[in-house]
Design an enzyme around this catalytic site. Structure first.
Site, PDB file in Angstrom:
ATOM      1  N   GLY A  25      64.650  10.232  96.474  1.00  0.00           N
ATOM      2  CA  GLY A  25      64.402   9.941  95.064  1.00  0.00           C
ATOM      3  C   GLY A  25      63.325  10.778  94.418  1.00  0.00           C
ATOM      4  O   GLY A  25      62.810  10.423  93.358  1.00  0.00           O
ATOM      5  N   SER A  26      62.992  11.933  95.028  1.00  0.00           N
ATOM      6  CA  SER A  26      61.943  12.747  94.397  1.00  0.00           C
ATOM      7  C   SER A  26      62.402  13.287  93.039  1.00  0.00           C
ATOM      8  O   SER A  26      61.587  13.455  92.132  1.00  0.00           O
ATOM      9  CB  SER A  26      61.514  13.880  95.321  1.00  0.00           C
ATOM     10  OG  SER A  26      62.523  14.847  95.467  1.00  0.00           O
ATOM     11  N   ASN A  27      63.697  13.538  92.899  1.00  0.00           N
ATOM     12  CA  ASN A  27      64.183  13.987  91.584  1.00  0.00           C
ATOM     13  C   ASN A  27      64.132  12.860  90.558  1.00  0.00           C
ATOM     14  O   ASN A  27      63.808  13.094  89.386  1.00  0.00           O
ATOM     15  CB  ASN A  27      65.590  14.577  91.698  1.00  0.00           C
ATOM     16  CG  ASN A  27      65.562  16.011  92.193  1.00  0.00           C
ATOM     17  OD1 ASN A  27      65.221  16.927  91.452  1.00  0.00           O
ATOM     18  ND2 ASN A  27      65.879  16.212  93.469  1.00  0.00           N
TER      19      ASN A  27
ATOM     20  N   MET B  55      75.026  11.401  97.436  1.00  0.00           N
ATOM     21  CA  MET B  55      75.754  12.072  98.511  1.00  0.00           C
ATOM     22  C   MET B  55      77.174  11.525  98.680  1.00  0.00           C
ATOM     23  O   MET B  55      77.741  11.618  99.772  1.00  0.00           O
ATOM     24  CB  MET B  55      74.961  11.980  99.820  1.00  0.00           C
ATOM     25  CG  MET B  55      73.548  12.571  99.728  1.00  0.00           C
ATOM     26  SD  MET B  55      73.475  14.256  99.063  1.00  0.00           S
ATOM     27  CE  MET B  55      73.642  15.166 100.595  1.00  0.00           C
ATOM     28  N   ARG B  56      77.758  10.993  97.614  1.00  0.00           N
ATOM     29  CA  ARG B  56      79.147  10.544  97.656  1.00  0.00           C
ATOM     30  C   ARG B  56      79.984  11.453  96.766  1.00  0.00           C
ATOM     31  O   ARG B  56      79.510  11.901  95.713  1.00  0.00           O
ATOM     32  CB  ARG B  56      79.281   9.102  97.150  1.00  0.00           C
ATOM     33  CG  ARG B  56      78.382   8.094  97.836  1.00  0.00           C
ATOM     34  CD  ARG B  56      78.583   7.980  99.316  1.00  0.00           C
ATOM     35  NE  ARG B  56      79.968   7.668  99.689  1.00  0.00           N
ATOM     36  CZ  ARG B  56      80.447   7.750 100.927  1.00  0.00           C
ATOM     37  NH1 ARG B  56      79.662   8.151 101.918  1.00  0.00           N
ATOM     38  NH2 ARG B  56      81.689   7.451 101.192  1.00  0.00           N
TER      39      ARG B  56
ATOM     40  N   ASN C  18      74.654  16.985  87.815  1.00  0.00           N
ATOM     41  CA  ASN C  18      74.310  16.982  89.243  1.00  0.00           C
ATOM     42  C   ASN C  18      73.307  18.088  89.528  1.00  0.00           C
ATOM     43  O   ASN C  18      73.284  19.114  88.840  1.00  0.00           O
ATOM     44  CB  ASN C  18      75.582  17.219  90.077  1.00  0.00           C
ATOM     45  CG  ASN C  18      75.312  17.171  91.573  1.00  0.00           C
ATOM     46  OD1 ASN C  18      74.598  16.305  92.067  1.00  0.00           O
ATOM     47  ND2 ASN C  18      75.887  18.118  92.311  1.00  0.00           N
TER      48      ASN C  18
ATOM     49  N   HIS D  48      72.093  20.532  92.822  1.00  0.00           N
ATOM     50  CA  HIS D  48      72.552  20.939  94.145  1.00  0.00           C
ATOM     51  C   HIS D  48      71.595  22.000  94.695  1.00  0.00           C
ATOM     52  O   HIS D  48      71.184  22.903  93.969  1.00  0.00           O
ATOM     53  CB  HIS D  48      73.972  21.520  94.038  1.00  0.00           C
ATOM     54  CG  HIS D  48      74.531  21.900  95.372  1.00  0.00           C
ATOM     55  ND1 HIS D  48      74.962  20.975  96.291  1.00  0.00           N
ATOM     56  CD2 HIS D  48      74.691  23.113  95.957  1.00  0.00           C
ATOM     57  CE1 HIS D  48      75.377  21.605  97.387  1.00  0.00           C
ATOM     58  NE2 HIS D  48      75.217  22.897  97.207  1.00  0.00           N
TER      59      HIS D  48
END
Ligand code: GAR
Length: 189
Positions: free
Chosen positions: A12-14, A90-91, A107, A109
């Site tokens: 959860g750092s983002n 990650m889904r 998103n 990446h």
């Protein structure tokens, strides 16, 4: 003020970087809800500390990806979310979620897309021997880690890098470009 719904699976750092950008006035938005899929994910504790409502949707309890996405949509709509932020989610998402939020899912990446899509981007970059790695913010389309690119940042790959040292260097850039990309995208909504 744009209402955000964040999807996260890990640390959860983002999420935290986005919340910080909001509190510092760099992003005119509000995180209405966090949806996470791993009961033990550290992101839950961050959300609690940040005062963000968190909903666990454990993918193991759904019979298909579509069923999980339908549950996600229900939570997002209940919180009147305008824009969906995948922050270490990650889904694989399905057409069901994309149809409910067309051009409204972003998103991040950890590679310079279109190189190294998928879940092993950093290992693959190291194994391949690239000298420049980085991260990408993009609009989500059905194919994994595809879709129009909004922001990228590059970092050097150093001779002694391990997956963890490279990941840390990339994450510093993620925390800088994701809030910026969201802020710019919100201007257009
Ligand atoms: C981030 O580095 C993000 O780029 C990556 O997961 C990490 C989550 O970190 N996402 C993917 O690999 C998606 N395929 P965080 O939980 O600390 O924000």
């Amino acid at each position: 003020t744009v209402s955000l719904g964040v999807l996260a699976s890990g640390s959860g750092s983002n999420l935290e970087a986005i919340a910080q950008a909001i509190s510092e006035g760099r992003l005119n938005a509000k995180i209405e809800v966090l949806i996470y899929n791993n009961p033990d994910a550290y992101v839950r504790q961050r959300a609690e500390r940040l005062g963000i409502p968190a909903v666990l949707l454990n993918h193991r309890h759904y019979k298909s990806r579509e069923a999980l996405d339908a549950a996600i949509i229900e939570v997002l709509q209940a919180h009147h979310v305008d824009l969906v932020i995948m922050a270490g989610w990650m889904r694989v998402v399905t057409q069901v979620l994309i149809d409910a939020f067309p051009d409204r899912i972003l998103n991040i990446h950890p590679s310079l897309l279109p190189s190294f899509p998928g879940i092993h981007a950093i290992d693959q970059a190291l194994n391949y021997g690239v000298k420049i790695a980085g991260c990408t913010v993009h609009i989500v389309s059905l194919e994994v880690d595809c879709g129009p690119i909004l922001q990228q940042a590059a970092v050097p790959v150093l001779p002694d890098d391990t997956p963890s040292s490279l990941q840390q260097r990339i994450q510093v850039q993620e925390h800088s470009i994701y809030p910026k990309a969201i802020a710019e995208y919100c201007q257009k909504l």
